[in-house]
Design an enzyme around this catalytic site. Sequence first.
Site, mmCIF file in Angstrom:
data_model
loop_
_atom_site.group_PDB
_atom_site.id
_atom_site.type_symbol
_atom_site.label_atom_id
_atom_site.label_comp_id
_atom_site.label_asym_id
_atom_site.label_seq_id
_atom_site.Cartn_x
_atom_site.Cartn_y
_atom_site.Cartn_z
ATOM 1 N N LEU A 48 10.676 -20.477 -5.156
ATOM 2 C CA LEU A 48 9.641 -19.628 -4.539
ATOM 3 C C LEU A 48 8.289 -19.750 -5.251
ATOM 4 O O LEU A 48 8.233 -19.777 -6.485
ATOM 5 C CB LEU A 48 10.091 -18.155 -4.610
ATOM 6 C CG LEU A 48 9.094 -17.105 -4.104
ATOM 7 C CD1 LEU A 48 9.105 -17.043 -2.574
ATOM 8 C CD2 LEU A 48 9.404 -15.726 -4.666
ATOM 9 N N GLY A 74 -0.296 5.387 -4.419
ATOM 10 C CA GLY A 74 -1.000 6.619 -4.784
ATOM 11 C C GLY A 74 -0.416 7.819 -4.067
ATOM 12 O O GLY A 74 -0.081 8.840 -4.690
ATOM 13 N N ARG A 75 -0.255 7.681 -2.749
ATOM 14 C CA ARG A 75 0.289 8.800 -1.965
ATOM 15 C C ARG A 75 1.723 9.125 -2.386
ATOM 16 O O ARG A 75 2.129 10.280 -2.418
ATOM 17 C CB ARG A 75 0.238 8.462 -0.463
ATOM 18 C CG ARG A 75 -1.107 8.753 0.152
ATOM 19 C CD ARG A 75 -1.272 8.063 1.464
ATOM 20 N NE ARG A 75 -1.450 6.624 1.279
ATOM 21 C CZ ARG A 75 -1.297 5.722 2.246
ATOM 22 N NH1 ARG A 75 -0.933 6.112 3.449
ATOM 23 N NH2 ARG A 75 -1.517 4.457 2.009
ATOM 24 N N ILE A 135 -6.581 -4.732 7.522
ATOM 25 C CA ILE A 135 -6.365 -5.888 6.644
ATOM 26 C C ILE A 135 -6.996 -5.660 5.265
ATOM 27 O O ILE A 135 -6.579 -6.268 4.271
ATOM 28 C CB ILE A 135 -6.910 -7.177 7.321
ATOM 29 C CG1 ILE A 135 -6.130 -7.454 8.635
ATOM 30 C CG2 ILE A 135 -6.825 -8.394 6.407
ATOM 31 C CD1 ILE A 135 -4.626 -7.677 8.477
ATOM 32 N N ASP A 179 0.823 -1.216 0.000
ATOM 33 C CA ASP A 179 0.000 0.000 0.000
ATOM 34 C C ASP A 179 0.856 1.264 0.000
ATOM 35 O O ASP A 179 1.956 1.268 0.557
ATOM 36 C CB ASP A 179 -0.920 -0.026 1.232
ATOM 37 C CG ASP A 179 -2.067 0.968 1.115
ATOM 38 O OD1 ASP A 179 -2.429 1.336 -0.024
ATOM 39 O OD2 ASP A 179 -2.592 1.379 2.162
ATOM 40 N N GLU A 239 -12.523 -4.480 -3.938
ATOM 41 C CA GLU A 239 -12.996 -3.113 -3.674
ATOM 42 C C GLU A 239 -12.276 -2.073 -4.545
ATOM 43 O O GLU A 239 -12.773 -0.973 -4.732
ATOM 44 C CB GLU A 239 -12.810 -2.773 -2.185
ATOM 45 C CG GLU A 239 -13.748 -3.501 -1.237
ATOM 46 C CD GLU A 239 -13.375 -4.956 -0.972
ATOM 47 O OE1 GLU A 239 -12.208 -5.321 -1.194
ATOM 48 O OE2 GLU A 239 -14.261 -5.733 -0.568
ATOM 49 N N HIS A 296 2.039 3.334 -9.166
ATOM 50 C CA HIS A 296 1.847 1.887 -9.360
ATOM 51 C C HIS A 296 3.013 1.299 -10.163
ATOM 52 O O HIS A 296 3.465 0.186 -9.886
ATOM 53 C CB HIS A 296 0.517 1.607 -10.067
ATOM 54 C CG HIS A 296 -0.686 1.999 -9.244
ATOM 55 N ND1 HIS A 296 -0.821 1.642 -7.927
ATOM 56 C CD2 HIS A 296 -1.793 2.731 -9.545
ATOM 57 C CE1 HIS A 296 -1.965 2.128 -7.446
ATOM 58 N NE2 HIS A 296 -2.570 2.797 -8.410
HETATM 59 C C1 IPE Z 1 -5.372 -2.683 -0.033
HETATM 60 O O1 IPE Z 1 -5.098 -1.342 -0.186
HETATM 61 C C2 IPE Z 1 -5.390 -3.351 -1.376
HETATM 62 C C3 IPE Z 1 -4.084 -3.526 -2.033
HETATM 63 C C4 IPE Z 1 -2.929 -3.171 -1.561
HETATM 64 C C5 IPE Z 1 -4.142 -4.173 -3.302
HETATM 65 P P1 IPE Z 1 -6.250 -0.259 -0.299
HETATM 66 O O2 IPE Z 1 -5.560 1.030 -0.470
HETATM 67 O O3 IPE Z 1 -7.214 -0.654 -1.343
HETATM 68 O O4 IPE Z 1 -6.951 -0.365 1.127
HETATM 69 P P2 IPE Z 1 -7.834 0.710 1.908
HETATM 70 O O5 IPE Z 1 -8.874 1.204 0.974
HETATM 71 O O6 IPE Z 1 -6.902 1.786 2.354
HETATM 72 O O7 IPE Z 1 -8.367 -0.038 3.081
HETATM 73 C C1 IPE Z 2 -1.800 0.151 -3.245
HETATM 74 O O1 IPE Z 2 -1.515 1.495 -3.297
HETATM 75 C C2 IPE Z 2 -1.939 -0.463 -4.615
HETATM 76 C C3 IPE Z 2 -3.325 -0.820 -4.973
HETATM 77 C C4 IPE Z 2 -4.351 -0.754 -4.188
HETATM 78 C C5 IPE Z 2 -3.532 -1.300 -6.317
HETATM 79 P P1 IPE Z 2 -2.675 2.567 -3.268
HETATM 80 O O2 IPE Z 2 -3.043 2.906 -4.666
HETATM 81 O O3 IPE Z 2 -3.791 2.134 -2.404
HETATM 82 O O4 IPE Z 2 -1.934 3.803 -2.618
HETATM 83 P P2 IPE Z 2 -2.532 4.815 -1.571
HETATM 84 O O5 IPE Z 2 -2.971 4.018 -0.391
HETATM 85 O O6 IPE Z 2 -3.671 5.523 -2.224
HETATM 86 O O7 IPE Z 2 -1.392 5.710 -1.267
HETATM 87 MG MG MG Z 3 -4.181 2.395 -0.434
#
Ligand code: IPE
Ligand code: IPE
Ligand code: MG
Length: 247
Positions: free
Chosen positions: A136, A28-29, A200, A25, A72, A42
């Site tokens: 692996l 995006g940020r 989670i 995770d 989601e 990404h």
């Molecule tokens: C969880 O991250 C899903 C993946 C890393 C693929 P999200 O960014 O979707 O989760 P929330 O929305 O913060 O809970």
């Molecule tokens: C996780 O990074 C990757 C996916 C969910 C595909 P995010 O895209 O959720 O990044 P943030 O949480 O918005 O920073």
């Molecule tokens: Mg995220």
Amino acid sequence: MLHKSLLKNKKIQEENLRHIAIIMDGNGRWSERKGKIRTLGHKEGFKTAKKIVKFAVKRNIKILTLYAFSKENWKRPKIEIMGLMELFFFALKNEINNLNKYNIRLKIIGEKSFFNKKLQNYIYKAEKKTLKNSGLILNIAANYSGRWDIIQATKRIIQAVQKGILDIKKIQEQNFSQYLSTSELSPVDLVIRTGGEKRISNFLLWQIAYSELYFTDILWPDFNQSTFQEAIDYFFTRERRFGRIKK
Ligand code: IPE
Ligand code: IPE
Ligand code: MG
């Protein structure tokens, strides 16, 4: 002498840490902080994943499960989803040789029928081409949801009962697990979540009942071998009791 005990220690460590699952995770940020579009994060995250896979091979980890796309995540803007699907295509097309080079077996878990036919075909081919690799197991969770996994297992169990293959009285944790998408894999020893959230997010549920959990504020594109090592070191500071009392 020292060398021998180090080797023994290494072996014990390898036996105790077989399966690591990562919620990747923060992509995006990472890009937003740089004033860039999310897709760039990404792409950078994909580079991190490659480095982490290599490190897992080096550390003799048996199974690495990466959460790449949740059910989601379809709620995100179309443009971001398109970027992610393109990246998925790109990876399946270009990384097979690398996977074979490192003896890695690729496995995709999640509701694959949701993807378009072309992508499903790429997934099928990639899994087939790496099927015989014995190193692996790289298990990618794509269009995955922990609740979905439990529901699909339940449906298949009901079918087995209806067909008379399975006796309802004999349904237990052990054979229930056999219907989950992770049926061939050992339980998760360590869950790592980057990006600062302590949740989670519908990742593996059943499978992490006794996993150790490690959360770090580091955004996924900034995660690297040394921060991965920190998570592994943390794991070995824990005493896993599984309900028992201290040894
Ligand atoms: C969880 O991250 C899903 C993946 C890393 C693929 P999200 O960014 O979707 O989760 P929330 O929305 O913060 O809970
Ligand atoms: C996780 O990074 C990757 C996916 C969910 C595909 P995010 O895209 O959720 O990044 P943030 O949480 O918005 O920073
Ligand atoms: Mg995220």
